[in-house]
Design an enzyme around this catalytic site. Structure first.
Site, PDB file in Angstrom:
ATOM      1  N   CYS A  28       0.821  -1.225   0.000  1.00  0.00           N
ATOM      2  CA  CYS A  28       0.000   0.000   0.000  1.00  0.00           C
ATOM      3  C   CYS A  28       0.850   1.269   0.000  1.00  0.00           C
ATOM      4  O   CYS A  28       0.342   2.359  -0.258  1.00  0.00           O
ATOM      5  CB  CYS A  28      -0.919   0.002   1.201  1.00  0.00           C
ATOM      6  SG  CYS A  28      -1.880  -1.501   1.333  1.00  0.00           S
ATOM      7  N   HIS A  71      -3.356   7.026   2.983  1.00  0.00           N
ATOM      8  CA  HIS A  71      -3.750   5.741   2.409  1.00  0.00           C
ATOM      9  C   HIS A  71      -5.094   5.336   3.010  1.00  0.00           C
ATOM     10  O   HIS A  71      -5.312   5.456   4.216  1.00  0.00           O
ATOM     11  CB  HIS A  71      -2.679   4.688   2.706  1.00  0.00           C
ATOM     12  CG  HIS A  71      -3.145   3.285   2.447  1.00  0.00           C
ATOM     13  ND1 HIS A  71      -3.765   2.922   1.268  1.00  0.00           N
ATOM     14  CD2 HIS A  71      -3.105   2.158   3.227  1.00  0.00           C
ATOM     15  CE1 HIS A  71      -4.073   1.628   1.320  1.00  0.00           C
ATOM     16  NE2 HIS A  71      -3.688   1.153   2.496  1.00  0.00           N
ATOM     17  N   ASN A  98     -10.257  -0.677   0.292  1.00  0.00           N
ATOM     18  CA  ASN A  98      -8.795  -0.541   0.313  1.00  0.00           C
ATOM     19  C   ASN A  98      -8.243  -1.015  -1.032  1.00  0.00           C
ATOM     20  O   ASN A  98      -8.314  -2.202  -1.354  1.00  0.00           O
ATOM     21  CB  ASN A  98      -8.238  -1.383   1.462  1.00  0.00           C
ATOM     22  CG  ASN A  98      -6.734  -1.276   1.589  1.00  0.00           C
ATOM     23  OD1 ASN A  98      -6.050  -0.797   0.683  1.00  0.00           O
ATOM     24  ND2 ASN A  98      -6.201  -1.739   2.704  1.00  0.00           N
TER      25      ASN A  98
HETATM   26  O1  UT7 Z   1      -3.742  -1.427   3.682  1.00  0.00           O
HETATM   27  C1  UT7 Z   1      -2.856  -2.216   4.406  1.00  0.00           C
HETATM   28  C2  UT7 Z   1      -2.965  -1.938   5.836  1.00  0.00           C
HETATM   29  N1  UT7 Z   1      -4.177  -2.525   6.356  1.00  0.00           N
HETATM   30  C3  UT7 Z   1      -4.740  -2.012   7.415  1.00  0.00           C
HETATM   31  O2  UT7 Z   1      -4.292  -1.003   7.905  1.00  0.00           O
HETATM   32  C4  UT7 Z   1      -5.903  -2.735   7.998  1.00  0.00           C
HETATM   33  C5  UT7 Z   1      -5.848  -2.583   9.489  1.00  0.00           C
HETATM   34  N2  UT7 Z   1      -6.853  -3.388  10.193  1.00  0.00           N
HETATM   35  C6  UT7 Z   1      -8.171  -3.079  10.203  1.00  0.00           C
HETATM   36  O3  UT7 Z   1      -8.614  -2.178   9.529  1.00  0.00           O
HETATM   37  C7  UT7 Z   1      -9.047  -3.848  11.165  1.00  0.00           C
HETATM   38  O4  UT7 Z   1      -8.264  -4.628  12.008  1.00  0.00           O
HETATM   39  C8  UT7 Z   1     -10.116  -4.735  10.478  1.00  0.00           C
HETATM   40  C9  UT7 Z   1     -11.179  -3.874   9.832  1.00  0.00           C
HETATM   41  C10 UT7 Z   1      -9.465  -5.622   9.437  1.00  0.00           C
HETATM   42  C11 UT7 Z   1     -10.798  -5.627  11.511  1.00  0.00           C
HETATM   43  O5  UT7 Z   1     -11.359  -4.822  12.536  1.00  0.00           O
HETATM   44  P1  UT7 Z   1     -11.122  -5.164  14.067  1.00  0.00           P
HETATM   45  O6  UT7 Z   1     -11.847  -4.146  14.839  1.00  0.00           O
HETATM   46  O7  UT7 Z   1      -9.639  -5.282  14.286  1.00  0.00           O
HETATM   47  O8  UT7 Z   1     -11.866  -6.529  14.205  1.00  0.00           O
HETATM   48  P2  UT7 Z   1     -11.304  -7.958  14.683  1.00  0.00           P
HETATM   49  O9  UT7 Z   1     -10.522  -8.605  13.592  1.00  0.00           O
HETATM   50  O10 UT7 Z   1     -10.674  -7.808  16.050  1.00  0.00           O
HETATM   51  O11 UT7 Z   1     -12.665  -8.748  14.889  1.00  0.00           O
HETATM   52  C12 UT7 Z   1     -13.653  -8.377  15.876  1.00  0.00           C
HETATM   53  C13 UT7 Z   1     -14.821  -9.307  15.777  1.00  0.00           C
HETATM   54  C14 UT7 Z   1     -14.423 -10.784  15.810  1.00  0.00           C
HETATM   55  O12 UT7 Z   1     -15.448 -11.477  16.484  1.00  0.00           O
HETATM   56  P3  UT7 Z   1     -15.285 -11.937  18.018  1.00  0.00           P
HETATM   57  O13 UT7 Z   1     -14.068 -12.800  18.042  1.00  0.00           O
HETATM   58  O14 UT7 Z   1     -15.105 -10.650  18.770  1.00  0.00           O
HETATM   59  O15 UT7 Z   1     -16.562 -12.635  18.301  1.00  0.00           O
HETATM   60  C15 UT7 Z   1     -14.427 -11.191  14.372  1.00  0.00           C
HETATM   61  O16 UT7 Z   1     -14.685 -12.566  14.180  1.00  0.00           O
HETATM   62  O17 UT7 Z   1     -15.496  -9.125  14.535  1.00  0.00           O
HETATM   63  C16 UT7 Z   1     -15.589 -10.373  13.849  1.00  0.00           C
HETATM   64  N3  UT7 Z   1     -15.487 -10.100  12.417  1.00  0.00           N
HETATM   65  C17 UT7 Z   1     -16.554  -9.842  11.641  1.00  0.00           C
HETATM   66  N4  UT7 Z   1     -17.859  -9.748  11.917  1.00  0.00           N
HETATM   67  C18 UT7 Z   1     -18.680  -9.450  10.907  1.00  0.00           C
HETATM   68  C19 UT7 Z   1     -14.361 -10.053  11.642  1.00  0.00           C
HETATM   69  N5  UT7 Z   1     -14.698  -9.763  10.384  1.00  0.00           N
HETATM   70  C20 UT7 Z   1     -16.045  -9.623  10.351  1.00  0.00           C
HETATM   71  C21 UT7 Z   1     -16.961  -9.316   9.334  1.00  0.00           C
HETATM   72  N6  UT7 Z   1     -18.267  -9.236   9.673  1.00  0.00           N
HETATM   73  N7  UT7 Z   1     -16.588  -9.083   8.059  1.00  0.00           N
END
Ligand code: UT7
Length: 316
Positions: free
Chosen positions: A114, A242, A272
């Protein structure tokens, strides 16, 4: 070293619109979760006949037209991408043929995920200082929909396809873009297998860890760019971040008290798009008249690698 400025911008946007509601039919997710956690509402995917090459060509043509520059005036061509249609020939070599760029110039792909477009601007500044031609083409183009693991709801909702391009000009006496950039090798946090793979070439990411890295990298880059240039936040006309997650941008905006008219988010429409995200923003800002001749922009990128970078760049 003589500096570069942006002369023109353009973009290539694929035709297929995919909404969060569409994704609800594919994986266990919801529009509400995606929008509130990421800011994404739709993304564009390549359809029939669309690819990194077609998007890159559309973006580059539009940038050349905006700049009022002919292809014969280009002194180097860089395509920042992690999803080129073929490893060889590179997307940049295919673009050379498509646009009829000169044959006696360097054309190559650059992969810094990115952060690729910003690595590309810095590299272009170095190249143009050694070139008799004074214009360069820097493109960010991705076909990430090809690399999506549809069984991983944590990543499949994030990515989109697209391309953005900038024609830059190098002139004696112009200040360098004073790019700062770096990387630390981390194969686990954000990974796309390459030639070594026996299975699918899919994006995998430890999102929460990458998020933590990003919220530290963005202010670090802003501070370093300002320090290197002896500038303050108020000296910047526009901040270009970004587009990985709206929350990452919001945190930076709050920290530096950036007013709404000085930053932009289009992640809601595109998701993204990795290396394409910064030039896509540039091209929309330019079209909307929010930036133009004389504007001073501070751009920050971060992503897989892990890589990060920032620079201060003006419009010619
Ligand atoms: O461009 C390159 C650089 N990339 C980035 O900078 C991305 C950085 N990361 C992010 O933007 C975030 O970490 C994400 C958007 C990818 C994820 O958000 P998060 O707040 O970190 O969520 P998480 O992965 O900690 O998941 C929280 C909960 C989990 O459920 P439990 O374990 O709390 O029950 C996941 O299973 O959300 C669940 N979850 C979803 N639920 C519904 C994960 N993906 C989804 C989904 N829909 N698509």
């Amino acid at each position: 070293m003589n500096g570069i400025k942006i002369r023109g911008t353009g973009r290539g946007v694929p035709g297929k619109l995919v909404t969060n509601r569409d994704l609800e039919q594919v994986v266990d997710t919801s529009d509400e979760w995606i929008a509130s956690r990421t800011g994404i509402r739709t993304r564009r995917f390549c359809g029939e006949g669309e690819s990194v090459s077609t998007l890159a060509a559309a973006a580059a043509r539009a940038a050349l037209e905006d700049a009022g520059i002919g292809p014969e005036e280009i002194g180097a061509c860089i395509v920042a991408t992690l999803s080129a249609d073929t490893l060889v020939p590179s997307a940049a070599c295919l673009l050379q043929r498509e646009l009829n760029l000169p044959q006696d110039i360097p054309c190559f792909d650059l992969n810094a995920a990115c952060t690729g477009f910003l690595f590309g601007l810095h590299t272009m500044e170095c190249l143009l200082n050694a070139s008799p031609r004074k214009y360069g083409l820097v493109v960010g183009a991705e076909n990430l929909s090809r690399l999506i693991n549809w069984e991983d709801r944590g990543t499949c909702i994030l990515f989109g396809d697209g391309a953005g391009a900038a024609v830059v000009e190098c002139r004696e006496g112009w200040p360098s873009i004073s790019a700062i950039m770096g990387c630390h090798g981390s194969s686990g946090l954000l990974h796309v297998p390459g030639a070594e793979t026996e299975g699918h070439s899919w994006i995998s990411m430890e999102g929460t860890k990458v998020f933590k890295f990003a919220v530290e990298a963005v202010p670090w880059c802003v501070d370093q760019v300002l320090k290197k240039n002896g500038r303050a936040v108020e000296d910047v006309d526009f901040f270009v971040f970004h587009q990985a997650n709206a929350r990452i941008i919001d945190l930076a905006v709050r920290k530096y008290r950036i007013p709404p008219e000085k930053y932009y988010k289009n992640i809601a429409e595109y998701g993204n798009t990795s290396a394409a995200s910064i030039p896509l923003v540039l091209s929309e800002l330019r079209e909307q008249g929010k930036i133009g001749p004389g504007s001073r922009l501070l751009a920050v990128g971060f992503g897989g690698g892990l890589t990060w970078g920032g620079c201060l760049i003006e419009f010619a």
